[in-house]
Design a protein around this motif. Structure first.
Motif, PDB file in Angstrom:
ATOM      1  N   VAL A  37      -3.924  -7.494   6.881  1.00 41.07           N
ATOM      2  CA  VAL A  37      -4.528  -6.320   6.257  1.00 41.07           C
ATOM      3  C   VAL A  37      -3.741  -5.080   6.644  1.00 41.07           C
ATOM      4  N   ALA A  38      -3.447  -4.268   5.648  1.00 42.49           N
ATOM      5  CA  ALA A  38      -2.816  -2.965   5.860  1.00 42.49           C
ATOM      6  C   ALA A  38      -3.717  -1.912   5.236  1.00 42.49           C
ATOM      7  N   TYR A  39      -3.912  -0.813   5.946  1.00 38.21           N
ATOM      8  CA  TYR A  39      -4.813   0.241   5.481  1.00 38.21           C
ATOM      9  C   TYR A  39      -4.071   1.419   4.850  1.00 38.21           C
ATOM     10  N   ASN A  40      -2.742   1.299   4.720  1.00 37.75           N
ATOM     11  CA  ASN A  40      -1.954   2.344   4.052  1.00 37.75           C
ATOM     12  C   ASN A  40      -0.683   1.715   3.482  1.00 37.75           C
ATOM     13  N   GLY A  41       0.024   2.480   2.680  1.00 35.19           N
ATOM     14  CA  GLY A  41       1.200   1.954   1.996  1.00 35.19           C
ATOM     15  C   GLY A  41       2.366   1.629   2.907  1.00 35.19           C
ATOM     16  N   THR A  43       2.304   0.596   6.124  1.00 40.23           N
ATOM     17  CA  THR A  43       2.028  -0.673   6.800  1.00 40.23           C
ATOM     18  C   THR A  43       2.041  -1.821   5.795  1.00 40.23           C
ATOM     19  N   GLY A  44       1.532  -1.563   4.593  1.00 37.72           N
ATOM     20  CA  GLY A  44       1.548  -2.589   3.554  1.00 37.72           C
ATOM     21  C   GLY A  44       2.954  -3.062   3.244  1.00 37.72           C
ATOM     22  N   LEU A  45       3.865  -2.122   3.025  1.00 36.56           N
ATOM     23  CA  LEU A  45       5.261  -2.491   2.745  1.00 36.56           C
ATOM     24  C   LEU A  45       5.878  -3.238   3.921  1.00 36.56           C
ATOM     25  N   TYR A  46       5.558  -2.812   5.146  1.00 35.60           N
ATOM     26  CA  TYR A  46       6.073  -3.492   6.331  1.00 35.60           C
ATOM     27  C   TYR A  46       5.647  -4.962   6.333  1.00 35.60           C
ATOM     28  N   PHE A  47       4.325  -5.219   6.167  1.00 36.38           N
ATOM     29  CA  PHE A  47       3.826  -6.591   6.175  1.00 36.38           C
ATOM     30  C   PHE A  47       4.392  -7.409   5.018  1.00 36.38           C
ATOM     31  N   ILE A  48       4.493  -6.801   3.846  1.00 30.90           N
ATOM     32  CA  ILE A  48       4.998  -7.530   2.679  1.00 30.90           C
ATOM     33  C   ILE A  48       6.440  -7.967   2.916  1.00 30.90           C
ATOM     34  N   GLN A  49       7.270  -7.056   3.404  1.00 28.67           N
ATOM     35  CA  GLN A  49       8.678  -7.399   3.636  1.00 28.67           C
ATOM     36  C   GLN A  49       8.815  -8.398   4.788  1.00 28.67           C
ATOM     37  N   LYS A  50       8.024  -8.246   5.832  1.00 27.67           N
ATOM     38  CA  LYS A  50       8.117  -9.136   6.997  1.00 27.67           C
ATOM     39  C   LYS A  50       7.586 -10.538   6.701  1.00 27.67           C
ATOM     40  N   GLU A  51       6.447 -10.626   6.021  1.00 25.07           N
ATOM     41  CA  GLU A  51       5.771 -11.916   5.826  1.00 25.07           C
ATOM     42  C   GLU A  51       6.137 -12.626   4.526  1.00 25.07           C
ATOM     43  N   LEU A  52       6.656 -11.890   3.538  1.00 22.85           N
ATOM     44  CA  LEU A  52       6.959 -12.453   2.216  1.00 22.85           C
ATOM     45  C   LEU A  52       5.802 -13.341   1.741  1.00 22.85           C
ATOM     46  N   PRO A  53       4.663 -12.708   1.464  1.00 22.28           N
ATOM     47  CA  PRO A  53       3.445 -13.473   1.164  1.00 22.28           C
ATOM     48  C   PRO A  53       3.497 -14.159  -0.193  1.00 22.28           C
ATOM     49  N   ASP A  54       2.509 -15.037  -0.384  1.00 19.34           N
ATOM     50  CA  ASP A  54       2.352 -15.719  -1.665  1.00 19.34           C
ATOM     51  C   ASP A  54       1.625 -14.831  -2.667  1.00 19.34           C
ATOM     52  N   LEU A  55       0.926 -13.806  -2.166  1.00 18.37           N
ATOM     53  CA  LEU A  55       0.163 -12.901  -3.022  1.00 18.37           C
ATOM     54  C   LEU A  55      -0.090 -11.600  -2.277  1.00 18.37           C
ATOM     55  N   VAL A  56      -0.106 -10.489  -3.029  1.00 18.33           N
ATOM     56  CA  VAL A  56      -0.496  -9.186  -2.487  1.00 18.33           C
ATOM     57  C   VAL A  56      -1.697  -8.690  -3.280  1.00 18.33           C
ATOM     58  N   LEU A  57      -2.756  -8.311  -2.571  1.00 23.60           N
ATOM     59  CA  LEU A  57      -3.890  -7.608  -3.180  1.00 23.60           C
ATOM     60  C   LEU A  57      -3.666  -6.136  -2.873  1.00 23.60           C
ATOM     61  N   LEU A  58      -3.465  -5.323  -3.898  1.00 26.55           N
ATOM     62  CA  LEU A  58      -2.998  -3.955  -3.710  1.00 26.55           C
ATOM     63  C   LEU A  58      -3.931  -2.932  -4.339  1.00 26.55           C
ATOM     64  N   ASP A  59      -4.477  -2.060  -3.504  1.00 29.88           N
ATOM     65  CA  ASP A  59      -5.255  -0.916  -3.986  1.00 29.88           C
ATOM     66  C   ASP A  59      -4.272   0.158  -4.437  1.00 29.88           C
ATOM     67  N   LEU A  60      -4.572   0.849  -5.507  1.00 34.41           N
ATOM     68  CA  LEU A  60      -3.678   1.903  -6.004  1.00 34.41           C
ATOM     69  C   LEU A  60      -3.824   3.209  -5.228  1.00 34.41           C
ATOM     70  N   MET A  61      -5.026   3.482  -4.770  1.00 39.68           N
ATOM     71  CA  MET A  61      -5.283   4.764  -4.094  1.00 39.68           C
ATOM     72  C   MET A  61      -5.371   4.534  -2.586  1.00 39.68           C
ATOM     73  N   ILE A  62      -4.196   4.533  -1.944  1.00 42.62           N
ATOM     74  CA  ILE A  62      -4.099   4.340  -0.508  1.00 42.62           C
ATOM     75  C   ILE A  62      -3.285   5.481   0.099  1.00 42.62           C
ATOM     76  N   PRO A  63      -3.487   5.755   1.394  1.00 45.87           N
ATOM     77  CA  PRO A  63      -2.752   6.860   2.017  1.00 45.87           C
ATOM     78  C   PRO A  63      -1.276   6.545   2.267  1.00 45.87           C
ATOM     79  N   ASP A  64      -0.534   7.586   2.562  1.00 42.69           N
ATOM     80  CA  ASP A  64       0.886   7.571   2.932  1.00 42.69           C
ATOM     81  C   ASP A  64       1.800   7.271   1.752  1.00 42.69           C
ATOM     82  N   ILE A  65       1.733   6.090   1.200  1.00 43.01           N
ATOM     83  CA  ILE A  65       2.503   5.736   0.001  1.00 43.01           C
ATOM     84  C   ILE A  65       1.504   5.151  -0.992  1.00 43.01           C
ATOM     85  N   PRO A  66       1.330   5.747  -2.169  1.00 45.13           N
ATOM     86  CA  PRO A  66       0.371   5.220  -3.149  1.00 45.13           C
ATOM     87  C   PRO A  66       0.723   3.789  -3.579  1.00 45.13           C
TER      88      PRO A  66
END
Length: 96
Positions: A37-41, A43-66
């Motif tokens: 779980v990432a609570y902002n953009g 951290t989200g990008l960090y986890f996505i690049q590090k873990e290369l997940p099978d799926l991302v559930l992405l909120d559009l209105m998040i802090p730091d990076i939309p």
């Protein structure tokens, strides 16, 4: 080679509403997914690049990076252009 099971599948949840994020995580982990779980953009990008997940559930209105910019960054990169993304947002179609 055995088919991949849900136990080995990773999902990144990028959602700034902590209650919603925990509901998603709990439900998905109960059926065997590994969740991050990432609570902002950022951290989200960090986890996505590090873990290369099978799926991302992405909120559009998040802090730091939309969320839209997170998706654009993913699609412009070699590591993120093929990862499936489901948009989770309270925006209606006109707002989105």
């Amino acid at each position: 080679m055995e088919p991949q099971t849900t136990q080995s599948k990773k999902i990144i949840i990028v959602e700034d509403n902590t209650s919603l994020a925990e509901i998603y995580r709990t439900r998905l982990e109960l059926i065997g997914y590994t969740c991050f779980v990432a609570y902002n953009g950022i951290t989200g990008l960090y986890f996505i690049q590090k873990e290369l997940p099978d799926l991302v559930l992405l909120d559009l209105m998040i802090p730091d990076i939309p969320g839209g910019q997170v998706l654009e960054t993913m699609r412009a990169s070699d590591w993120g252009k093929t990862i499936p993304v489901y948009i989770i947002s309270n925006l209606n179609e006109a707002e989105a």
